[in-house]
Design a protein around this motif. Structure first.
Motif, mmCIF file in Angstrom:
data_model
loop_
_atom_site.group_PDB
_atom_site.id
_atom_site.type_symbol
_atom_site.label_atom_id
_atom_site.label_comp_id
_atom_site.label_asym_id
_atom_site.label_seq_id
_atom_site.Cartn_x
_atom_site.Cartn_y
_atom_site.Cartn_z
ATOM 1 N N TYR A 188 37.717 88.542 5.861
ATOM 2 C CA TYR A 188 36.557 88.924 6.665
ATOM 3 C C TYR A 188 35.349 88.860 5.743
ATOM 4 N N VAL A 189 34.329 88.100 6.173
ATOM 5 C CA VAL A 189 33.185 87.800 5.303
ATOM 6 C C VAL A 189 31.900 88.349 5.905
ATOM 7 N N TRP A 190 31.143 89.056 5.033
ATOM 8 C CA TRP A 190 29.790 89.529 5.365
ATOM 9 C C TRP A 190 28.811 88.780 4.455
ATOM 10 N N PRO A 191 27.631 88.409 4.890
ATOM 11 C CA PRO A 191 27.175 88.375 6.279
ATOM 12 C C PRO A 191 27.699 87.111 6.965
ATOM 13 N N TYR A 192 27.531 87.044 8.261
ATOM 14 C CA TYR A 192 28.044 85.887 9.003
ATOM 15 C C TYR A 192 27.284 84.606 8.686
ATOM 16 N N PHE A 193 26.086 84.721 8.114
ATOM 17 C CA PHE A 193 25.310 83.518 7.756
ATOM 18 C C PHE A 193 26.083 82.632 6.771
ATOM 19 N N ALA A 194 26.971 83.270 5.984
ATOM 20 C CA ALA A 194 27.705 82.519 4.967
ATOM 21 C C ALA A 194 28.653 81.495 5.571
ATOM 22 N N GLU A 195 29.025 81.683 6.823
ATOM 23 C CA GLU A 195 29.980 80.779 7.475
ATOM 24 C C GLU A 195 29.372 80.047 8.666
ATOM 25 N N LYS A 196 28.074 80.186 8.880
ATOM 26 C CA LYS A 196 27.443 79.562 10.035
ATOM 27 C C LYS A 196 26.338 78.620 9.569
ATOM 28 N N PRO A 197 26.257 77.394 10.117
ATOM 29 C CA PRO A 197 25.185 76.466 9.721
ATOM 30 C C PRO A 197 23.810 77.064 9.967
ATOM 31 N N LEU A 198 22.936 76.949 9.005
ATOM 32 C CA LEU A 198 21.597 77.527 9.142
ATOM 33 C C LEU A 198 20.841 76.912 10.316
ATOM 34 N N SER A 199 21.103 75.636 10.599
ATOM 35 C CA SER A 199 20.395 74.962 11.689
ATOM 36 C C SER A 199 20.783 75.509 13.060
ATOM 37 N N SER A 200 21.892 76.240 13.125
ATOM 38 C CA SER A 200 22.354 76.770 14.412
ATOM 39 C C SER A 200 21.905 78.204 14.660
ATOM 40 N N LEU A 201 21.189 78.787 13.708
ATOM 41 C CA LEU A 201 20.766 80.185 13.862
ATOM 42 C C LEU A 201 19.733 80.328 14.969
ATOM 43 N N THR A 226 23.027 75.302 2.746
ATOM 44 C CA THR A 226 23.827 76.417 3.245
ATOM 45 C C THR A 226 23.294 77.732 2.695
ATOM 46 N N TYR A 227 23.772 78.826 3.278
ATOM 47 C CA TYR A 227 23.435 80.164 2.782
ATOM 48 C C TYR A 227 24.007 80.325 1.379
ATOM 49 N N ASN A 228 23.193 80.798 0.438
ATOM 50 C CA ASN A 228 23.679 80.933 -0.936
ATOM 51 C C ASN A 228 23.304 82.264 -1.576
ATOM 52 N N PHE A 229 23.016 83.275 -0.727
ATOM 53 C CA PHE A 229 22.734 84.609 -1.257
ATOM 54 C C PHE A 229 24.060 85.375 -1.334
ATOM 55 N N TYR A 230 24.003 86.659 -1.584
ATOM 56 C CA TYR A 230 25.209 87.455 -1.785
ATOM 57 C C TYR A 230 26.060 87.540 -0.518
ATOM 58 N N ARG A 231 27.365 87.587 -0.733
ATOM 59 C CA ARG A 231 28.322 87.752 0.363
ATOM 60 C C ARG A 231 29.552 88.518 -0.145
ATOM 61 N N VAL A 232 30.208 89.169 0.793
ATOM 62 C CA VAL A 232 31.372 90.015 0.485
ATOM 63 C C VAL A 232 32.563 89.521 1.293
ATOM 64 N N GLY A 233 33.740 89.542 0.667
ATOM 65 C CA GLY A 233 34.960 89.163 1.367
ATOM 66 C C GLY A 233 36.033 90.223 1.192
ATOM 67 N N ILE A 234 36.684 90.591 2.293
ATOM 68 C CA ILE A 234 37.777 91.571 2.273
ATOM 69 C C ILE A 234 38.980 90.941 2.967
ATOM 70 N N THR A 235 40.137 90.967 2.307
ATOM 71 C CA THR A 235 41.339 90.370 2.878
ATOM 72 C C THR A 235 41.869 91.235 4.022
ATOM 73 N N PRO A 236 42.707 90.641 4.904
ATOM 74 C CA PRO A 236 43.248 91.418 6.037
ATOM 75 C C PRO A 236 44.039 92.658 5.629
ATOM 76 N N ASP A 237 44.572 92.672 4.384
ATOM 77 C CA ASP A 237 45.317 93.860 3.945
ATOM 78 C C ASP A 237 44.430 94.865 3.215
ATOM 79 N N GLY A 238 43.102 94.636 3.248
ATOM 80 C CA GLY A 238 42.179 95.640 2.739
ATOM 81 C C GLY A 238 41.770 95.509 1.288
#
Length: 247
Positions: A188-201, A226-238
């Motif tokens: 699970y990745v925050w923020p969603y901008f990291a996985e979404k094309p900027l042109s589609s915002l 692409t988005y290149n600022f900070y992002r956080v990832g958490i695996t499904p097991d926490g």
């Protein structure tokens, strides 16, 4: 007077009639019945008398017609084989998530702990969450910094790491996505901008993004692709998988 019937002259009309009958009764020999006459050529037997045999004109042959390529057609597509025709890339829609109550409990719990530690202003409260050894959280580190807390402090504009905590808190307050679903890299990745094309915002989504970056930063991201600022990832097991910036 000569009365002998044999010497009697016949009328003129009768003489003509008898002459005609004699000519009609005389058989007319065909050309083929004369000895040595050539046999009739096939196809000419039914020719009407007096008709001149016409030599059949040779069939006209038109040059082989080769279809010319349409100049308006993309020559690249024409030259490719049927199984090599390039297809446009299909961009899969990105599902933006906002309700943390609908994600796995371990993920929601880790997110809550990160938010509490960042809001406290004490960067050391992040240390237990970052883990150790092979499972240690990947962070954007400067050269020579192996300790994750020291690395985070080096990225902050202040010596206590308050700025990086504020950035972390802002990132965790945005919508998020499930990335790489079904693979070992699923997270699970925050923020969603990291996985979404900027042109589609959309316009509201750009407002969300501009809460994290400036307009100048956004222009640089568009150039970067692409988005290149900070992002956080958490695996499904926490497990807190990463807190990084860049590509």
């Amino acid at each position: 007077m000569n009365r002998n019937p044999a010497n009697r002259a016949l009328p003129v009309g009768l003489v003509v009639l008898l002459a005609g009958a004699t000519m009609t009764a005389t058989p007319v020999l065909a050309l083929s019945e004369f000895q040595g006459a050539p046999a009739p050529i096939a196809g000419e037997q039914n020719a009407a008398p007096g008709d001149e045999a016409e030599e059949a004109a040779p069939e006209e042959r038109t040059p082989l017609e080769i279809p010319m390529p349409d100049p308006l057609v993309d020559r690249t597509a024409v030259e490719l084989k049927d199984d090599e025709i390039a297809e446009p890339d299909v961009v899969e829609p990105v599902e933006v998530l906002t309700d943390v109550s609908k994600i796995p409990v371990p993920v929601a719990r880790m997110r809550e702990l990160i938010v509490e530690a960042a809001a406290s202003g004490d960067i050391e409260r992040l240390r237990p969450l970052l883990g150790k050894g092979p499972t240690q959280t990947q962070v954007t580190a400067t050269a020579g910094e192996d300790d994750p807390i020291a690395a985070l402090k080096s990225l902050s504009g202040d010596q206590d790491g308050i700025e990086i905590l504020a950035i972390l808190l802002d990132v965790m307050s945005t919508g998020f996505v499930l990335a790489d679903k079904g693979t070992p890299e699923e997270a699970y990745v925050w923020p969603y901008f990291a996985e979404k094309p900027l042109s589609s915002l959309t316009a509201p989504e750009k407002v969300d993004l501009f809460r994290l970056v400036t307009a100048g930063d956004f222009a640089g991201m568009e150039e970067f692709g692409t988005y290149n600022f900070y992002r956080v990832g958490i695996t499904p097991d926490g497990k807190w998988k990463f807190f990084v910036a860049g590509d």
